[in-house]
Design an enzyme around this catalytic site. Sequence first.
Site, PDB file in Angstrom:
ATOM      1  N   SER A  88       0.818  -1.289   0.159  1.00 45.69           N
ATOM      2  CA  SER A  88      -0.077   0.060  -0.146  1.00 45.69           C
ATOM      3  C   SER A  88       0.831   1.249  -0.021  1.00 45.69           C
ATOM      4  O   SER A  88       1.668   1.604  -0.943  1.00 45.69           O
ATOM      5  CB  SER A  88      -0.863   0.016   1.134  1.00 45.69           C
ATOM      6  OG  SER A  88      -1.984   1.065   1.212  1.00 45.69           O
ATOM      7  N   HIS A 194      -8.085   1.653  -1.161  1.00 47.10           N
ATOM      8  CA  HIS A 194      -8.091   0.365  -2.483  1.00 47.10           C
ATOM      9  C   HIS A 194      -9.568   0.058  -2.800  1.00 47.10           C
ATOM     10  O   HIS A 194      -9.617  -0.925  -2.966  1.00 47.10           O
ATOM     11  CB  HIS A 194      -7.240  -0.642  -1.983  1.00 47.10           C
ATOM     12  CG  HIS A 194      -5.765  -0.267  -1.660  1.00 47.10           C
ATOM     13  ND1 HIS A 194      -4.990   0.283  -2.482  1.00 47.10           N
ATOM     14  CD2 HIS A 194      -5.456  -0.292  -0.306  1.00 47.10           C
ATOM     15  CE1 HIS A 194      -3.740   0.412  -1.804  1.00 47.10           C
ATOM     16  NE2 HIS A 194      -4.119   0.373  -0.482  1.00 47.10           N
TER      17      HIS A 194
END
Length: 301
Positions: A88, A194
């Site tokens: 991430s 996301h």
Amino acid sequence: MLAFLFPGQGTLRVGMGGWLRRHPAAASVFEQADAILEMPISRLCARGPVDDLVATEHAQPAVTVCNLAALAVLRAEGHAPDIVAGHSVGELSALYAADVLDLATTLRLVRVRARLMAEVSGTGAMAAVLGVPLPQVQRLVETVSSDAEPLTVGLVNAPDHVVVSGAAPAVDRFRQSLGATGKLAPLKVSNAFHSPLMAEALGEWERVVRDQPMRTPTVPVVPNVTATPTTDAEVLRESVISQLVGRVRWAETMRRLPADATCVEVGDSRALAGFARGAGLRCLSLSDPASVRRLAGAVTA
């Protein structure tokens, strides 16, 4: 082969980076970060308060600074990676490690990313699904998702560790559909990262990323959204942009690494080391200062 893995936002705690701040190379990174970010990130990591530390606008810079401080220690000890990846927001740390970005650009991008994601409106949620295979999770997600209340698989950390992300009502419907099949653990995050809900921030994020210089990486980088190693700076740029709404394919990333690779989780976290070991890889974590000594032994063995 030596693989450097950089953790993301879900690795926070007050006191993080404690032993790193005692190392001169890492202490210098903390000092520079406070100036570049124009926030007392060193103090937040060391003393909190926890509510401020875990707020997205502070959490992502805090994790990144600890990652880069740990990298500075490894560099000072003469260690360099053969391949890098970041989970991430940790992907920006990986780009710095591969010399795609300089320190100031890395930290400024993290600051912008954190601000944009913190400012996204709506009531998104995320939850880890444990002990349920990805195909089954995907089927349930498709059943409960809708255009008005989307839900997606946001992260695949391991074959039995998947994170769903989207509208809070859709997460609730997913919980009900899952029943007693597996374990669902809500994540303490401000929104649905996301996932399609991050599209609100995508336009400005794309403009900012496209404005930044990116050099050809000195070692391959494995982007989250493709899980395919690359040394193409423009592929990495596109991956950093799309990652905001795209899936983190971490389990696939681990499968891309050679079975005999020595992995190092470069930051004050043990999460990625656990995923790597679950994938059959040898992995050390810089959350333990003794790992520096162990790494020296591993690379000379």
